[in-house]
Structure formats: C-alpha cells, structure tokens
Design a protein around this motif. Structure first.
Motif, PDB file in Angstrom:
ATOM      1  N   ASP A 123       7.840  73.674  96.045  1.00 46.09           N
ATOM      2  CA  ASP A 123       6.684  73.862  95.176  1.00 46.09           C
ATOM      3  C   ASP A 123       5.843  72.595  95.242  1.00 46.09           C
ATOM      4  O   ASP A 123       6.341  71.505  94.939  1.00 46.09           O
ATOM      5  CB  ASP A 123       7.117  74.102  93.723  1.00 46.09           C
ATOM      6  CG  ASP A 123       7.783  75.447  93.508  1.00 46.09           C
ATOM      7  OD1 ASP A 123       7.732  76.296  94.414  1.00 46.09           O
ATOM      8  OD2 ASP A 123       8.346  75.644  92.422  1.00 46.09           O
ATOM      9  N   LYS A 155       3.897  77.508  96.255  1.00 48.11           N
ATOM     10  CA  LYS A 155       4.928  77.620  95.226  1.00 48.11           C
ATOM     11  C   LYS A 155       5.950  78.657  95.677  1.00 48.11           C
ATOM     12  O   LYS A 155       5.844  79.835  95.365  1.00 48.11           O
ATOM     13  CB  LYS A 155       4.306  77.977  93.885  1.00 48.11           C
ATOM     14  CG  LYS A 155       5.275  77.830  92.752  1.00 48.11           C
ATOM     15  CD  LYS A 155       4.582  77.730  91.429  1.00 48.11           C
ATOM     16  CE  LYS A 155       5.685  77.708  90.402  1.00 48.11           C
ATOM     17  NZ  LYS A 155       5.509  77.005  89.264  1.00 48.11           N
ATOM     18  N   GLU A 156       6.932  78.198  96.429  1.00 50.71           N
ATOM     19  CA  GLU A 156       7.970  79.079  96.966  1.00 50.71           C
ATOM     20  C   GLU A 156       8.724  79.800  95.844  1.00 50.71           C
ATOM     21  O   GLU A 156       9.145  80.947  96.002  1.00 50.71           O
ATOM     22  CB  GLU A 156       8.930  78.251  97.824  1.00 50.71           C
ATOM     23  CG  GLU A 156       9.818  79.057  98.702  1.00 50.71           C
ATOM     24  CD  GLU A 156      10.614  78.205  99.671  1.00 50.71           C
ATOM     25  OE1 GLU A 156      11.018  78.760 100.703  1.00 50.71           O
ATOM     26  OE2 GLU A 156      10.854  77.004  99.416  1.00 50.71           O
ATOM     27  N   SER A 157       8.851  79.134  94.699  1.00 52.21           N
ATOM     28  CA  SER A 157       9.595  79.729  93.589  1.00 52.21           C
ATOM     29  C   SER A 157       8.885  80.940  92.974  1.00 52.21           C
ATOM     30  O   SER A 157       9.487  81.674  92.197  1.00 52.21           O
ATOM     31  CB  SER A 157       9.882  78.684  92.513  1.00 52.21           C
ATOM     32  OG  SER A 157       8.672  78.200  91.969  1.00 52.21           O
ATOM     33  N   ASP A 158       7.611  81.178  93.328  1.00 52.06           N
ATOM     34  CA  ASP A 158       6.935  82.393  92.885  1.00 52.06           C
ATOM     35  C   ASP A 158       7.510  83.637  93.570  1.00 52.06           C
ATOM     36  O   ASP A 158       7.378  84.742  93.063  1.00 52.06           O
ATOM     37  CB  ASP A 158       5.431  82.333  93.186  1.00 52.06           C
ATOM     38  CG  ASP A 158       4.663  81.493  92.186  1.00 52.06           C
ATOM     39  OD1 ASP A 158       5.228  81.138  91.132  1.00 52.06           O
ATOM     40  OD2 ASP A 158       3.490  81.185  92.474  1.00 52.06           O
TER      41      ASP A 158
END
Length: 125
Positions: A43, A53-56
């Motif tokens: 992120d 934002k990979e965590s999205d």
C-alpha cells in the motif's frame, strides 16, 4: 525432465471468496507441491506520482513457505515481502538454501529499491 516450476504470482480466489496474491510451485510431474500467499501487502501513496493499495483487493497470507527438493531447499516470498528481513531470516532459519522473490515493483519504487533490497537480504542471510 526434472524441472521444478516456481510460477511467479497470480491472483487466487478461495472457496470462501477471499483473494490472495499467490505463488505456486510444481514438481517435475506437474503436481502442485507448494503454495505461498503474500504476507506483506503493498500500500503506497506518493503524491502526484503513484497510488497503489493492494489491500483493497487482496488478503494477507499468514504463513511462510519452504519447498524441499533434491536440488535444494527453497524459501518463497513475493515482491514487497523482500522489504521485511524477518521473513528471509525465518526462511533460512527453517532450512532454506535459496530464496525466491518474484516481483513487479512499480517504476517509482522499484528503480530505487529492488537491487538494494536483494543485496540486503543476501547480506542478512
């Protein structure tokens, strides 16, 4: 043919509809022998340059991965995981001789850090 395939990373959707950034390993017969789910999600917000934002999209994995073969013992990470020496140190502590980190760093961060981080993890271990 004696070839082991370390397949980089792919999006993996689980039966419970979770998404992971996953690396798969296949033996010479084509059987999946290991799966690693990226533990450190990327992120970043560089104002005016890049936001990611990979965590999205993805969930973080929760375990390390060691692959034993007759060629050696391999430890797996994916891309941004390389920024965390604890992972590589743990892999080596548990027997890894060779560390594999398939990666796709962004232009803005990769040009500054990829080679440096590779060298740092080599020195750590």
């Amino acid at each position: 043919n004696g070839v082991y395939l370390f397949g980089g990373s792919i999006p993996e959707r689980t039966k419970d509809d979770k998404m992971y950034n996953t690396a798969l390993v296949f033996d010479p017969e084509g059987k999946e022998i290991a799966k690693y789910r990226k533990t450190h999600l990327f992120d970043i917000d560089i104002p005016g340059k890049a936001t990611y934002k990979e965590s999205d999209i993805f969930n973080a994995g929760d375990r390390a991965c060691i692959v034993n073969t007759e060629l050696g013992t391999f430890g797996l990470g994916i891309c941004y995981d390389i920024r965390f020496p604890e992972l590589s140190l743990g892999l080596v502590k548990h027997g890894a001789d060779i560390l594999i980190y398939p990666g796709n760093f962004s232009y803005h961060t990769g040009q500054l850090h990829w080679e440096l981080l590779l060298k740092a993890r080599a020195l750590d271990t």
